[in-house]
Design an enzyme around this catalytic site. Structure first.
Site, PDB file in Angstrom:
ATOM      1  N   PHE A   1     -15.578  -6.167 -14.015  1.00  0.00           N
ATOM      2  CA  PHE A   1     -16.426  -5.257 -13.290  1.00  0.00           C
ATOM      3  C   PHE A   1     -17.796  -5.737 -13.070  1.00  0.00           C
ATOM      4  CE2 PHE A   1     -13.696  -1.378 -14.063  1.00  0.00           C
ATOM      5  CZ  PHE A   1     -13.691  -0.826 -12.724  1.00  0.00           C
TER       6      PHE A   1
ATOM      7  N   PHE B   1      -6.324 -11.334  -8.417  1.00  0.00           N
ATOM      8  CA  PHE B   1      -7.476 -10.378  -8.173  1.00  0.00           C
ATOM      9  C   PHE B   1      -8.775 -11.007  -8.041  1.00  0.00           C
ATOM     10  CE2 PHE B   1     -10.806  -8.158 -10.549  1.00  0.00           C
ATOM     11  CZ  PHE B   1     -11.042  -7.050  -9.632  1.00  0.00           C
TER      12      PHE B   1
ATOM     13  N   LYS C   1      -3.667  -4.213  -8.790  1.00  0.00           N
ATOM     14  CA  LYS C   1      -2.622  -3.593  -9.274  1.00  0.00           C
ATOM     15  C   LYS C   1      -1.505  -4.363 -10.225  1.00  0.00           C
ATOM     16  CE  LYS C   1      -0.399  -0.114 -10.244  1.00  0.00           C
ATOM     17  NZ  LYS C   1      -0.410  -0.790 -11.385  1.00  0.00           N
TER      18      LYS C   1
ATOM     19  N   TRP D   1     -11.978   9.307 -13.837  1.00  0.00           N
ATOM     20  CA  TRP D   1     -12.942   8.419 -14.063  1.00  0.00           C
ATOM     21  C   TRP D   1     -13.747   8.468 -12.575  1.00  0.00           C
ATOM     22  CZ3 TRP D   1     -14.213   3.525 -11.894  1.00  0.00           C
ATOM     23  CH2 TRP D   1     -15.311   2.967 -12.427  1.00  0.00           C
TER      24      TRP D   1
END
EC number: 4.2.3.9
Length: 342
Positions: free
Chosen positions: A112, A178, A206, A334
């Protein structure tokens, strides 16, 4: 004089602590969502669950990053704490083994943070940045210890491999897929929802989430079982991506106006479908919400078929399928409460 741990804990106190029942650790909705409060999602048949160690792991992981990541300002620190990256990981993987959940929290947190860095880079610079991190993650190249992203990733992957080399190595390549998707120039030219969902399956990570869930739960599926899960995983990716896009749209639309024209380019199901259908943003979000609930129904139907099949279903496969459901319900919980989007 306060210890460094006490200082970090004091700094984090207003933002990270959660109260949760011992036997059923569900996350409290302490944040009033400010994102599209006029849009009510259709009801879901699912319930979310949170890992029982969420509070202690969140304190541990947040403390580690407060000590090691180079946050440019107190505002950046507060933004980091408000995002609650360990919380989302505990919502994604509520069935993770107690001695593995912290690995997953650290990995998703650093990814992140790297994603936020990439928002301020061109694709070329972002690609070079990620390409430096890939061999470090493999353990092929030693990190520069003055760069947090390098030594954090290196130390994390080394510790994951020491804990369970087989399952840790299965997470590596999906992580790289990713990372490459984050700087894929294709995102600049996506104008059709089907094309977008294919791209987003890589960008939402994913395969990464699936492999990391297997690592965190200690699940070993056979090659045939993994192949048999492809349709279920693709369906899950659609639901995850679109729920995330609905809640993150306002934040990402603002970032697209203030960040780098490539790194912060707005690539969202909301934008793509709104342009394709000529609907307004609120109407587009309502349409997308209906689609997410249909994907949940598809998930339940596929799971029921697999369990009822003549070949049967292993306990590991059943746990994996339930884990995918919790990923989706946890992501929604979330996304609607994190200050990252609200």
């Amino acid at each position: 004089m306060a210890t460094s741990t006490e200082t970090i804990s004091s700094l984090a106190q207003p933002f990270v602590h959660l109260e949760n029942p011992i036997n059923s650790p569900l996350v409290k909705e302490t944040i009033r969502p400010r994102n599209d409060t006029t849009i009510t999602p259709p009801p879901t048949q699912w319930s979310y669950l949170c890992h029982p160690r969420v509070k202690e792991v969140q304190d541990e992981v947040d403390g580690y990053f407060l000590e090691n990541w180079k946050f440019p300002s107190f505002k950046a620190v507060r933004t980091f704490l408000d995002a609650k990256f360990s919380e989302v990981t505990c919502l994604y993987f509520p069935l993770a083994l107690d001695d593995r959940i912290h690995f997953a929290c650290r990995l998703l947190t650093v990814l992140f943070l790297i994603d936020d860095v990439l928002e301020h880079m061109s694709f070329a610079d972002g690609e070079a940045y990620n390409n430096r991190l890939i061999p470090i993650s493999r353990g092929d190249v030693l990190p520069d210890r003055t760069k947090p992203e390098e030594f954090i990733l290196y130390d994390l992957w080394e510790s994951m491999r020491a804990h369970d080399a087989e399952l840790a190595n299965e997470v590596l390549e999906p992580t790289f897929v990713f990372m490459r998707a984050q700087t894929d120039r294709a995102r600049l030219s996506i104008h059709e929802l089907g094309h977008y969902l294919e791209y987003r399956e890589k960008d939402v990570g994913k395969a990464l989430l699936s492999a990391l869930m297997r690592f965190s739960m200690g699940l070993r599926l056979s090659a045939d079982e993994l192949q048999d899960m492809k349709a279920l995983e693709a369906n899950c990716a659609k639901q995850l991506s679109v729920v995330n896009d609905i809640y993150s749209y306002d934040k990402e639309e603002e970032a697209s106006r203030t960040g780098h024209k490539e790194g912060a380019f707005l690539c969202s199901a909301v934008k793509v479908l709104a342009e394709e259908s000529k609907l307004g943003i609120p109407a587009t979000k309502r349409v997308l919400w209906s689609m997410t609930r249909e994907w949940e129904t598809v998930h339940d139907e596929i799971v029921a078929e697999k369990i009822a099949s003549p070949d049967g279903c292993s306990e590991a496969a059943k746990a994996y399928m339930k884990g995918l459901e919790y990923q989706m319900s946890g992501n929604e919980q979330w996304s609607k409460t994190t200050r990252r989007y609200n």
